[in-house]
Design a protein around this motif. Structure first.
Motif, PDB file in Angstrom:
ATOM      1  N   LEU A 103      -8.732   3.671  -2.249  1.00 13.10           N
ATOM      2  CA  LEU A 103      -8.975   2.975  -1.091  1.00 13.10           C
ATOM      3  C   LEU A 103      -9.620   1.516  -1.546  1.00 13.10           C
ATOM      4  CD1 LEU A 103      -9.654   3.023   2.203  1.00 13.10           C
ATOM      5  CD2 LEU A 103     -11.743   2.894   1.994  1.00 13.10           C
ATOM      6  N   HIS A 122     -15.625  -6.916   6.193  1.00 13.62           N
ATOM      7  CA  HIS A 122     -14.911  -5.982   4.848  1.00 13.62           C
ATOM      8  C   HIS A 122     -16.034  -5.423   4.028  1.00 13.62           C
ATOM      9  CE1 HIS A 122     -11.772  -9.009   6.026  1.00 13.62           C
ATOM     10  NE2 HIS A 122     -12.742  -9.816   6.352  1.00 13.62           N
ATOM     11  N   TYR A 171       0.855  -1.184   0.072  1.00 11.99           N
ATOM     12  CA  TYR A 171       0.046  -0.642   0.087  1.00 11.99           C
ATOM     13  C   TYR A 171       0.928   1.173  -0.268  1.00 11.99           C
ATOM     14  CZ  TYR A 171      -3.370  -3.630   1.904  1.00 11.99           C
ATOM     15  OH  TYR A 171      -3.534  -4.417   2.237  1.00 11.99           O
ATOM     16  N   ARG A 191     -10.161  -0.884  12.337  1.00  8.92           N
ATOM     17  CA  ARG A 191     -10.486  -0.636  11.192  1.00  8.92           C
ATOM     18  C   ARG A 191      -9.401  -1.062  10.735  1.00  8.92           C
ATOM     19  NH1 ARG A 191     -12.647   4.510   7.653  1.00  8.92           N
ATOM     20  NH2 ARG A 191     -10.949   5.522   9.097  1.00  8.92           N
ATOM     21  N   CYS A 227      -6.736  -0.108   6.822  1.00 10.05           N
ATOM     22  CA  CYS A 227      -7.612   0.955   5.945  1.00 10.05           C
ATOM     23  C   CYS A 227      -6.159   0.829   4.942  1.00 10.05           C
ATOM     24  CB  CYS A 227      -8.008   2.354   5.670  1.00 10.05           C
ATOM     25  SG  CYS A 227      -9.323   2.546   6.473  1.00 10.05           S
ATOM     26  N   ASN A 251     -10.735  -2.579   3.604  1.00 16.29           N
ATOM     27  CA  ASN A 251     -10.959  -1.669   4.485  1.00 16.29           C
ATOM     28  C   ASN A 251     -11.721  -2.583   5.420  1.00 16.29           C
ATOM     29  OD1 ASN A 251     -12.290   1.107   5.562  1.00 16.29           O
ATOM     30  ND2 ASN A 251     -14.468   0.570   4.450  1.00 16.29           N
ATOM     31  N   ASP A 252     -11.311  -3.240   6.328  1.00 13.78           N
ATOM     32  CA  ASP A 252     -11.815  -4.719   6.959  1.00 13.78           C
ATOM     33  C   ASP A 252     -11.770  -3.986   8.235  1.00 13.78           C
ATOM     34  OD1 ASP A 252     -11.060  -6.067   4.999  1.00 13.78           O
ATOM     35  OD2 ASP A 252      -8.683  -6.929   5.497  1.00 13.78           O
ATOM     36  N   TYR A 253     -12.800  -4.261   8.463  1.00  6.38           N
ATOM     37  CA  TYR A 253     -13.923  -3.946  10.364  1.00  6.38           C
ATOM     38  C   TYR A 253     -12.962  -5.136  11.822  1.00  6.38           C
ATOM     39  CZ  TYR A 253     -15.356   0.027   8.791  1.00  6.38           C
ATOM     40  OH  TYR A 253     -15.068   1.874   8.251  1.00  6.38           O
ATOM     41  N   ILE A 284      -1.206   3.081   4.851  1.00  8.50           N
ATOM     42  CA  ILE A 284      -1.990   2.596   5.737  1.00  8.50           C
ATOM     43  C   ILE A 284      -2.872   3.954   6.719  1.00  8.50           C
ATOM     44  CG2 ILE A 284      -2.225   0.736   7.283  1.00  8.50           C
ATOM     45  CD1 ILE A 284       0.237  -0.533   5.669  1.00  8.50           C
ATOM     46  N   TYR A 295      -4.518   2.591   0.826  1.00  8.10           N
ATOM     47  CA  TYR A 295      -5.031   2.496   0.228  1.00  8.10           C
ATOM     48  C   TYR A 295      -3.605   2.109  -1.304  1.00  8.10           C
ATOM     49  CZ  TYR A 295      -7.344   6.160   2.428  1.00  8.10           C
ATOM     50  OH  TYR A 295      -8.900   6.322   3.568  1.00  8.10           O
TER      51      TYR A 295
END
Length: 211
Positions: free
Chosen positions: A168, A211, A126, A159, A161, A171-173, A129, A163
């Motif tokens: 993006l 996700h 990425y 979370r 994230c 985008n995980d939780y 982050i 990029y």
């Protein structure tokens, strides 16, 4: 933000004067204060995660890893605990669970390995982050263990994230829990007893993810 979990000045002045740890019941005020300190410690960990992920230099990242590991019991290495039979037993280094879109099961690795891998993600995976957590942190009841420590379980929503080229792409939780180990030490001073509380984070486990 950098918050000190316990009064460092007292530790510098009073090191070596600790009395044997006592097993006593916590007052409600102490429980409230410890709950707030646990939340602060989790905030500190989130701050270090973002430095590890996005630090400008290798030195900056290594220093953040060192600081992050100091928040944990064993500081990334094996440690000993007292079992229910009163015997000291070795325990593996603290672990971190993470979720992935490519697997239905969370991945478990040592905290030291996780932080090292996180430090190498930017540039390889990425461009930027972001790791953060919801303001609502739940801290369960604080209970006493066989060796005189106190433990609590904290639950956070985290979370992650990632990029690439400003877009993006992940985008995980996760809902995660961690056990917090709390030591109470009494120092004798000319002015009387001073109680110092020290808390260390334990394993992070994923209980829910999307996700």
């Amino acid at each position: 933000m950098k918050r000190i979990l316990f009064f460092g000045l007292f530790l510098l002045l009073l090191a070596g004067n600790a009395t044997a740890q006592e097993r006593i019941e916590l007052t409600q005020q102490e429980k409230n204060e410890l709950t707030e300190r646990i939340k602060e410690k989790l905030d500190d960990f989130q701050d270090e995660l973002n430095i590890i992920a996005n630090g400008k230099t290798t030195t900056t990242k290594k220093e953040a890893i060192r600081t992050a590991l100091e928040l944990f019991i064993g500081e990334g290495e094996s440690y000993y605990y007292l079992d229910q039979e009163g015997q000291w037993r070795p325990h593996a280094p603290v672990q971190m669970q993470t979720s992935s879109r490519r697997s239905s099961k969370p991945k478990t690795q040592s905290m030291k390995s996780y932080l090292g891998a996180l430090s190498r993600m930017r540039g390889n995976w990425y461009d930027q982050i972001v790791i953060d957590q919801a303001d609502a942190v739940r801290v369960g009841s604080i209970n006493r263990t066989a060796d005189g420590q106190y433990v609590a379980t904290a639950t956070i929503c985290q979370r992650f994230c990632g990029y690439r080229d400003g877009v993006l792409v992940i985008n995980d939780y996760d809902i995660k829990t961690t056990k917090v180990y709390i030591n109470r030490t009494v120092y004798q001073t000319p002015g009387g007893e001073v109680v110092i509380w020290e808390a260390k984070l334990g394993d992070f486990k994923v209980t829910e993810t999307w996700h």
